[in-house]
Design a protein around this motif. Structure first.
Motif, PDB file in Angstrom:
ATOM      1  N   HIS A 116       0.852  -1.190   0.000  1.00 53.41           N
ATOM      2  CA  HIS A 116       0.000   0.000   0.000  1.00 53.41           C
ATOM      3  C   HIS A 116       0.887   1.239   0.000  1.00 53.41           C
ATOM      4  CE1 HIS A 116      -3.429  -2.583   0.559  1.00 53.41           C
ATOM      5  NE2 HIS A 116      -2.831  -3.147   1.578  1.00 53.41           N
ATOM      6  N   LEU A 117       1.042   1.843  -1.161  1.00 50.45           N
ATOM      7  CA  LEU A 117       2.010   2.917  -1.310  1.00 50.45           C
ATOM      8  C   LEU A 117       1.637   4.163  -0.521  1.00 50.45           C
ATOM      9  CD1 LEU A 117       3.069   2.707  -5.054  1.00 50.45           C
ATOM     10  CD2 LEU A 117       3.987   1.547  -3.057  1.00 50.45           C
ATOM     11  N   VAL A 168      -3.609   0.966 -12.776  1.00 48.74           N
ATOM     12  CA  VAL A 168      -4.135  -0.152 -11.989  1.00 48.74           C
ATOM     13  C   VAL A 168      -3.215  -0.456 -10.820  1.00 48.74           C
ATOM     14  CG1 VAL A 168      -3.086  -2.063 -13.294  1.00 48.74           C
ATOM     15  CG2 VAL A 168      -5.268  -2.397 -12.158  1.00 48.74           C
ATOM     16  N   VAL A 169      -1.900  -0.319 -11.004  1.00 44.90           N
ATOM     17  CA  VAL A 169      -0.978  -0.540  -9.888  1.00 44.90           C
ATOM     18  C   VAL A 169      -1.224   0.495  -8.798  1.00 44.90           C
ATOM     19  CG1 VAL A 169       1.444  -0.467  -9.174  1.00 44.90           C
ATOM     20  CG2 VAL A 169       0.795  -1.682 -11.258  1.00 44.90           C
ATOM     21  N   ALA A 170      -1.379   1.751  -9.182  1.00 44.78           N
ATOM     22  CA  ALA A 170      -1.642   2.794  -8.193  1.00 44.78           C
ATOM     23  C   ALA A 170      -2.939   2.531  -7.455  1.00 44.78           C
ATOM     24  CB  ALA A 170      -1.695   4.157  -8.876  1.00 44.78           C
ATOM     25  N   ALA A 171      -3.979   2.087  -8.164  1.00 46.19           N
ATOM     26  CA  ALA A 171      -5.269   1.792  -7.512  1.00 46.19           C
ATOM     27  C   ALA A 171      -5.120   0.656  -6.527  1.00 46.19           C
ATOM     28  CB  ALA A 171      -6.325   1.461  -8.567  1.00 46.19           C
ATOM     29  N   MET A 172      -4.377  -0.403  -6.894  1.00 49.21           N
ATOM     30  CA  MET A 172      -4.177  -1.532  -5.978  1.00 49.21           C
ATOM     31  C   MET A 172      -3.371  -1.131  -4.754  1.00 49.21           C
ATOM     32  SD  MET A 172      -3.633  -4.993  -8.234  1.00 49.21           S
ATOM     33  CE  MET A 172      -2.309  -4.407  -9.288  1.00 49.21           C
ATOM     34  N   GLU A 173      -2.434  -0.207  -4.951  1.00 46.42           N
ATOM     35  CA  GLU A 173      -1.589   0.215  -3.837  1.00 46.42           C
ATOM     36  C   GLU A 173      -2.243   1.304  -2.994  1.00 46.42           C
ATOM     37  OE1 GLU A 173       0.969  -1.472  -3.395  1.00 46.42           O
ATOM     38  OE2 GLU A 173       1.624  -2.293  -5.289  1.00 46.42           O
ATOM     39  N   GLY A 174      -3.457   1.713  -3.370  1.00 43.91           N
ATOM     40  CA  GLY A 174      -4.175   2.706  -2.583  1.00 43.91           C
ATOM     41  C   GLY A 174      -3.666   4.121  -2.762  1.00 43.91           C
ATOM     42  N   VAL A 175      -3.081   4.400  -3.931  1.00 42.47           N
ATOM     43  CA  VAL A 175      -2.499   5.728  -4.180  1.00 42.47           C
ATOM     44  C   VAL A 175      -3.373   6.502  -5.141  1.00 42.47           C
ATOM     45  CG1 VAL A 175      -0.563   6.924  -5.276  1.00 42.47           C
ATOM     46  CG2 VAL A 175      -0.132   5.020  -3.755  1.00 42.47           C
ATOM     47  N   ASP A 176      -3.661   7.746  -4.802  1.00 44.12           N
ATOM     48  CA  ASP A 176      -4.364   8.675  -5.688  1.00 44.12           C
ATOM     49  C   ASP A 176      -3.329   9.479  -6.439  1.00 44.12           C
ATOM     50  OD1 ASP A 176      -5.887  10.517  -6.982  1.00 44.12           O
ATOM     51  OD2 ASP A 176      -6.908  11.288  -5.193  1.00 44.12           O
ATOM     52  N   LEU A 177      -3.161   9.185  -7.727  1.00 42.74           N
ATOM     53  CA  LEU A 177      -2.120   9.852  -8.504  1.00 42.74           C
ATOM     54  C   LEU A 177      -2.381  11.344  -8.677  1.00 42.74           C
ATOM     55  CD1 LEU A 177      -1.503   7.189 -11.298  1.00 42.74           C
ATOM     56  CD2 LEU A 177      -0.117   7.646  -9.264  1.00 42.74           C
ATOM     57  N   ASP A 178      -3.613  11.771  -8.454  1.00 39.04           N
ATOM     58  CA  ASP A 178      -3.930  13.189  -8.631  1.00 39.04           C
ATOM     59  C   ASP A 178      -3.776  13.991  -7.336  1.00 39.04           C
ATOM     60  OD1 ASP A 178      -4.600  12.788 -11.324  1.00 39.04           O
ATOM     61  OD2 ASP A 178      -6.627  12.142 -10.771  1.00 39.04           O
ATOM     62  N   ALA A 179      -3.530  13.255  -6.219  1.00 38.07           N
ATOM     63  CA  ALA A 179      -3.441  13.956  -4.928  1.00 38.07           C
ATOM     64  C   ALA A 179      -2.113  14.669  -4.786  1.00 38.07           C
ATOM     65  CB  ALA A 179      -3.621  12.954  -3.779  1.00 38.07           C
TER      66      ALA A 179
END
Length: 498
Positions: A201-202, A487-498
């Motif tokens: 969980h990034l 999809v990797v970011a979603a699985m790791e719980g990361v919001d790339l836009d945050a």
């Protein structure tokens, strides 16, 4: 505080046969840090942990702890005084008390008898020193996951180690427990304890870590301060690509009622409020990192687990929860996560393993017509191209790829309306992987609804859409055409836009 690295691994190589698990990998952890180690499955993280804890020796390269060479593998006390690892699966013995677990095989004795009062006193002092509020007389089996982790950390510190590896520590914790764990880590860090934090969980890396190291394909990719590394750059380092697009397939999904309907399915502590549908001919991915709940959801659909609440409908049937035969009778085919322990009966033949799910079709009552069994098995062996001299061969004699084909053949033998697959290509070669995924697409083209629970991008690229679970809750839905980093970011719980 000393500036000598707590751990300094340089150009570490570790091979297992033809597989290179670590390829000239580096890691430097400075004292007082909480240092993250991240990477996709197979990146080399687990092998590095085995090297850092003295469970295996590297083939080449160097390893220093506090500026000194590490002990020989046989010198276990020397390793315990330098490093400890708190694994995702607890090593606490539930039938013993907290005090007994803390000082197992180290109890103070007098004339050959354990001085239990001294053991309990030492345990109380140890927990007080490291701010762990647990009654030392309490049976460890009564503790929650969070408390067991605190006990394991305290036990590791009692050997003198001030470097602790936390391997997926939040996988089984809820939000409140994660917050308390992070607070405890921060307090121990202030007291001079250094952590190597491994997590899928990034967002947790950004919440608690100072520095992050990324491994990919058994190699060190980068090390950077967390504050200086934007989330998209971290995800790109893990995937090796920031613009890879999942190939879209011509969907076979048909109009009409969904054949698999899941409503508000919950099973504590694994997942909660999960709802989705799968149409005939549609392939839906259920993605998530370790501890996300994806495997448990899939096992619930197959009847291996009984949900606490919610419903599962397969066509017009609602199988009884926790009932595998009921799920099979409703028309559900299943490929489990671990073919060795869940998917095959090693002592039985290829024919028997292929037809286990359709025994009711092979004869009256408990009797099986061997000729009918062998004909059906032969059909499935041909369909899945299982390389075997005959259906009577023991399934244990097959290669890994052919064993997985047998598991898939059994799932398809009953012409299921719904096919549920958990990491269906795990542990097989590239050609077998392509073949198996081709058979999944073929089943969907014939009208079967397919659910693939996996964190493997190659599995998920087959899907018409991907649903993502994080900490047991559905958070994201991605249509075909997603990019790897999304999809990797979603699985790791990361919001790339945050």
């Amino acid at each position: 505080m000393s500036t000598v690295p707590v751990v300094e691994a340089r150009q570490v190589v570790k091979r297992y046969g033809a597989t290179t698990a670590l390829d000239h990998a580096d890691l430097t952890v400075l004292p007082g840090q909480t240092h993250a180690l991240v990477g996709r499955n197979g990146a080399g993280k687990s092998t590095l942990v085995a090297v850092l804890t003295g469970l295996t020796a590297p083939d080449s390269g160097s390893l220093l702890m506090n500026g000194e060479p590490v002990p020989r593998l046989s010198e276990r006390d020397g390793w315990r005084s330098r490093v400890a690892c708190v694994y995702q699966r607890s090593t606490i013995i539930p039938d013993l008390s907290v005090a007994e677990n803390l000082f197992l095989n180290r109890q103070e004795t007098l004339r050959g008898f354990v001085r239990w009062s001294a053991v309990r006193r030492a345990a109380t002092q140890l927990l007080e020193r490291w701010s762990v509020d647990v009654d030392v007389r309490r049976p460890a089996g009564e503790l929650g996951v969070e408390q067991r982790q605190f006990i394991e950390i305290a036990r590791s510190l009692s050997f003198g180690a001030r470097f602790v590896i936390l391997d997926e520590p939040t996988a089984q914790l809820d939000g409140g427990a994660i917050t308390r764990l992070f607070g405890h880590i921060a307090e121990l860090q202030r007291q001079g304890v250094t952590f190597l934090f491994i997590s899928h969980h990034l967002q947790e890396v950004y919440d608690i870590c100072d520095t992050v190291t990324v491994y990919r394909d058994a190699r060190h990719v980068l090390t950077a301060p967390v504050a200086d590394l934007p989330k998209p750059d971290l995800v790109a380092a893990m995937t090796g690509e920031n613009a890879v697009v999942a190939e879209e397939r011509a969907s076979s999904a048909r109009r009409g009622p969904a054949v698999l309907r899941v409503r508000e399915l919950s099973l504590a502590p694994h997942y909660a409020g999960v709802s989705f549908e799968v149409a005939p001919g549609e392939i839906v991915g259920l993605a998530g990192a370790g501890g996300s709940g994806k495997t448990e959801v899939a096992e619930t659909l197959a009847g291996l687990r009984a949900a606490d609440s919610g419903t599962v409908d397969v066509g017009d049937h609602r199988p009884r929860p926790g009932d595998v035969p009921a799920a099979l009778a409703a028309g559900l085919g299943f490929v489990p996560e671990d073919r060795h322990h869940q998917g095959l009966v090693p002592g039985m033949s290829v024919a028997d393993n292929t037809t286990l799910s359709v025994m009711d079709r092979l004869g009256p009552g408990i009797f099986v017509r061997s000729g009918l069994r062998d004909r059906l098995a032969g059909t499935m062996i041909d369909r899945l191209e299982v390389k075997t001299p005959g259906p009577g061969l023991a399934v244990s004699a097959l290669s890994g790829g052919n064993q997985q084909k047998v598991v898939m053949a059994r799932a398809l033998a009953g012409d299921p309306r719904v096919l549920v697959l958990i990491t269906p290509t795990a542990g097989v070669d590239v050609r077998s992987k392509e073949f198996l995924l081709g058979k999944v697409a073929e089943a969907a083209a014939g009208g079967t609804a397919v659910l693939i629970a996996s964190d493997e991008l190659d599995d998920l690229r087959l899907c018409d859409r991907v649903l993502v679970l994080v900490h047991g809750r559905l958070t994201t839905g991605l249509a075909a055409g997603w990019r790897d980093h999304e999809v990797v970011a979603a699985m790791e719980g990361v919001d790339l836009d945050a």
